[in-house]
Design a protein around this motif. Structure first.
Motif, PDB file in Angstrom:
ATOM      1  N   MET A  84      16.004  36.886 -27.935  1.00  0.00           N
ATOM      2  CA  MET A  84      15.917  38.250 -27.450  1.00  0.00           C
ATOM      3  C   MET A  84      14.523  38.589 -26.925  1.00  0.00           C
ATOM      4  SD  MET A  84      18.124  40.087 -30.453  1.00  0.00           S
ATOM      5  CE  MET A  84      17.002  41.463 -30.591  1.00  0.00           C
ATOM      6  N   VAL A  85      13.501  38.178 -27.692  1.00  0.00           N
ATOM      7  CA  VAL A  85      12.115  38.477 -27.298  1.00  0.00           C
ATOM      8  C   VAL A  85      11.731  37.673 -26.056  1.00  0.00           C
ATOM      9  CG1 VAL A  85       9.706  38.321 -28.023  1.00  0.00           C
ATOM     10  CG2 VAL A  85      11.430  39.132 -29.633  1.00  0.00           C
ATOM     11  N   ASN A  87       3.342  36.266 -36.341  1.00  0.00           N
ATOM     12  CA  ASN A  87       3.693  34.915 -35.913  1.00  0.00           C
ATOM     13  C   ASN A  87       3.626  34.787 -34.385  1.00  0.00           C
ATOM     14  OD1 ASN A  87       6.147  36.061 -34.910  1.00  0.00           O
ATOM     15  ND2 ASN A  87       6.932  36.068 -37.006  1.00  0.00           N
ATOM     16  N   LYS A 144      10.851  41.106 -17.940  1.00  0.00           N
ATOM     17  CA  LYS A 144       9.698  41.906 -17.489  1.00  0.00           C
ATOM     18  C   LYS A 144       8.907  41.153 -16.430  1.00  0.00           C
ATOM     19  CE  LYS A 144      10.588  45.341 -19.406  1.00  0.00           C
ATOM     20  NZ  LYS A 144      11.147  46.346 -18.511  1.00  0.00           N
ATOM     21  N   VAL A 174       5.157  41.823 -23.963  1.00  0.00           N
ATOM     22  CA  VAL A 174       6.258  42.448 -23.209  1.00  0.00           C
ATOM     23  C   VAL A 174       5.953  43.925 -23.025  1.00  0.00           C
ATOM     24  CG1 VAL A 174       8.701  43.137 -23.287  1.00  0.00           C
ATOM     25  CG2 VAL A 174       8.029  40.856 -24.074  1.00  0.00           C
ATOM     26  N   SER A 175       5.612  44.542 -24.132  1.00  0.00           N
ATOM     27  CA  SER A 175       5.362  45.964 -24.151  1.00  0.00           C
ATOM     28  C   SER A 175       4.110  46.309 -23.328  1.00  0.00           C
ATOM     29  CB  SER A 175       5.205  46.357 -25.615  1.00  0.00           C
ATOM     30  OG  SER A 175       5.334  47.715 -25.786  1.00  0.00           O
ATOM     31  N   HIS A 176       3.080  45.476 -23.452  1.00  0.00           N
ATOM     32  CA  HIS A 176       1.845  45.682 -22.701  1.00  0.00           C
ATOM     33  C   HIS A 176       2.100  45.569 -21.190  1.00  0.00           C
ATOM     34  CE1 HIS A 176      -1.989  44.198 -20.850  1.00  0.00           C
ATOM     35  NE2 HIS A 176      -2.437  45.263 -21.475  1.00  0.00           N
ATOM     36  N   ASP A 184      13.797  36.501 -23.792  1.00  0.00           N
ATOM     37  CA  ASP A 184      14.550  37.088 -22.686  1.00  0.00           C
ATOM     38  C   ASP A 184      13.862  38.354 -22.179  1.00  0.00           C
ATOM     39  OD1 ASP A 184      16.490  35.197 -22.661  1.00  0.00           O
ATOM     40  OD2 ASP A 184      18.089  36.443 -23.485  1.00  0.00           O
ATOM     41  N   ALA A 185      13.369  39.170 -23.112  1.00  0.00           N
ATOM     42  CA  ALA A 185      12.689  40.413 -22.731  1.00  0.00           C
ATOM     43  C   ALA A 185      11.441  40.084 -21.907  1.00  0.00           C
ATOM     44  CB  ALA A 185      12.324  41.219 -23.973  1.00  0.00           C
ATOM     45  N   ASP A 231       4.916  46.266 -19.675  1.00  0.00           N
ATOM     46  CA  ASP A 231       5.622  47.475 -19.271  1.00  0.00           C
ATOM     47  C   ASP A 231       4.687  48.675 -19.145  1.00  0.00           C
ATOM     48  OD1 ASP A 231       8.170  47.728 -18.393  1.00  0.00           O
ATOM     49  OD2 ASP A 231       9.059  48.282 -20.293  1.00  0.00           O
ATOM     50  N   LEU A 260       3.182  48.283 -15.847  1.00  0.00           N
ATOM     51  CA  LEU A 260       4.194  48.351 -14.782  1.00  0.00           C
ATOM     52  C   LEU A 260       4.478  49.800 -14.420  1.00  0.00           C
ATOM     53  CD1 LEU A 260       6.973  45.694 -15.556  1.00  0.00           C
ATOM     54  CD2 LEU A 260       5.365  45.744 -13.654  1.00  0.00           C
ATOM     55  N   LEU A 278       5.976  34.444 -32.157  1.00  0.00           N
ATOM     56  CA  LEU A 278       6.929  35.259 -31.391  1.00  0.00           C
ATOM     57  C   LEU A 278       6.414  36.684 -31.214  1.00  0.00           C
ATOM     58  CD1 LEU A 278       9.692  34.960 -30.031  1.00  0.00           C
ATOM     59  CD2 LEU A 278      10.736  35.873 -32.104  1.00  0.00           C
ATOM     60  N   ASN A 279       5.711  37.165 -32.227  1.00  0.00           N
ATOM     61  CA  ASN A 279       5.192  38.527 -32.162  1.00  0.00           C
ATOM     62  C   ASN A 279       4.128  38.684 -31.065  1.00  0.00           C
ATOM     63  OD1 ASN A 279       5.587  41.085 -33.200  1.00  0.00           O
ATOM     64  ND2 ASN A 279       3.838  40.949 -34.584  1.00  0.00           N
ATOM     65  N   LEU A 339       6.175  39.400 -28.072  1.00  0.00           N
ATOM     66  CA  LEU A 339       6.705  40.766 -28.196  1.00  0.00           C
ATOM     67  C   LEU A 339       5.667  41.809 -27.787  1.00  0.00           C
ATOM     68  CD1 LEU A 339       8.908  42.747 -29.163  1.00  0.00           C
ATOM     69  CD2 LEU A 339       8.111  42.426 -31.491  1.00  0.00           C
TER      70      LEU A 339
END
Lengths: 151, 151
Positions: free
Chosen positions: A1-2, A126, A9, A135-137, A4-5, A139, A142, A128-129, A132
């Motif tokens: 999921m992460v 970890n 983006k 992704v947010s950064h 893919d996100a 956006d 963006l 993966l984080n 994560l």
């Protein structure tokens, strides 16, 4: 999921970049704010900063100082829109290659900027984080970069 | 990790709102773009839209039309900054209450807007992924809203 996100983006950013001319990227996203080129360099360098956190070498370390440590317009000797578009393609491509080689278990191991002791207390810090948070950064900026459309 | 990311972004938004006056929120984030109040209503309504996807009732359904379906300035009869701040606090509080009651397994079950058939093919379209996409969406507009500082 992460993952893919992240990929979704990155595609959205690629699409936005394809819609913006070099001239548009040279403009400020809002009056007195960062120029598009600065944000492009900034996002490229932040994507590049994922490598060392996963235990690999950076792909474009020269971008860190002018696009992360320094604010826009302090260093005049920085790459322009064309060169930065290429840096972005290079970094996001190299990152995608790396990401696909990392197995599920590995994603939940600690990233390199946290000690084994702290990781025991905070196991969410970890690998993966790291993705994560990027992704947010991505956006975040963006939302600002799309103000360059129709300008 | 995803729930922590949501809570962290919510706190960041709370902090930003505490720094902005109602007058600042009434301004456009950039020339010709959405006003701060519209984005506040928009983010509140998008947070509220998480409820039905998890299987619960919306907390502020009246915000959907003016702040998601319609663009800014079309409907003049909308709540102002003060009322929207309260709507945000209400929605994000109710959501936090709900979130804490949902167990780990439940987060990986399908959300309500996908059929059982499609979910079998796309198991990432689960309840947790709804939160993940809202984290990123919140950051997208936070990047724009922070342009209201020092204005």
């Amino acid at each position: 999921m992460v993952l893919d996100a992240w990929r979704s983006k990155v595609s959205q950013f690629d699409m936005l970049l394809s819609e913006l001319s070099d001239e548009q990227l040279g403009k400020e996203v809002a009056p007195g704010r960062n120029r598009g080129t600065y944000l492009l360099g900034h996002l490229t360098s932040l994507a590049d900063s994922i490598f060392p956190l996963l235990g690999y070498e950076k792909s474009a370390p020269h971008l860190w100082k002018p696009f992360v440590q320094l604010p826009d317009r302090v260093d005049d000797d920085v790459p322009g829109a064309k060169a930065l578009r290429q840096e972005w393609i290079k970094v996001r491509g190299a990152l995608e290659e790396r990401i696909t080689t990392i197995g599920t278990e590995e994603w939940f191991r600690k990233h390199t900027a946290i000690s084994a002791e702290d990781f025991e207390k905070e196991p969410h810090r970890n690998k993966l984080n790291v993705i994560l948070s990027r992704v947010s950064h991505l956006d975040y900026h963006l939302g600002q970069l799309q103000f360059l459309k129709n300008r």
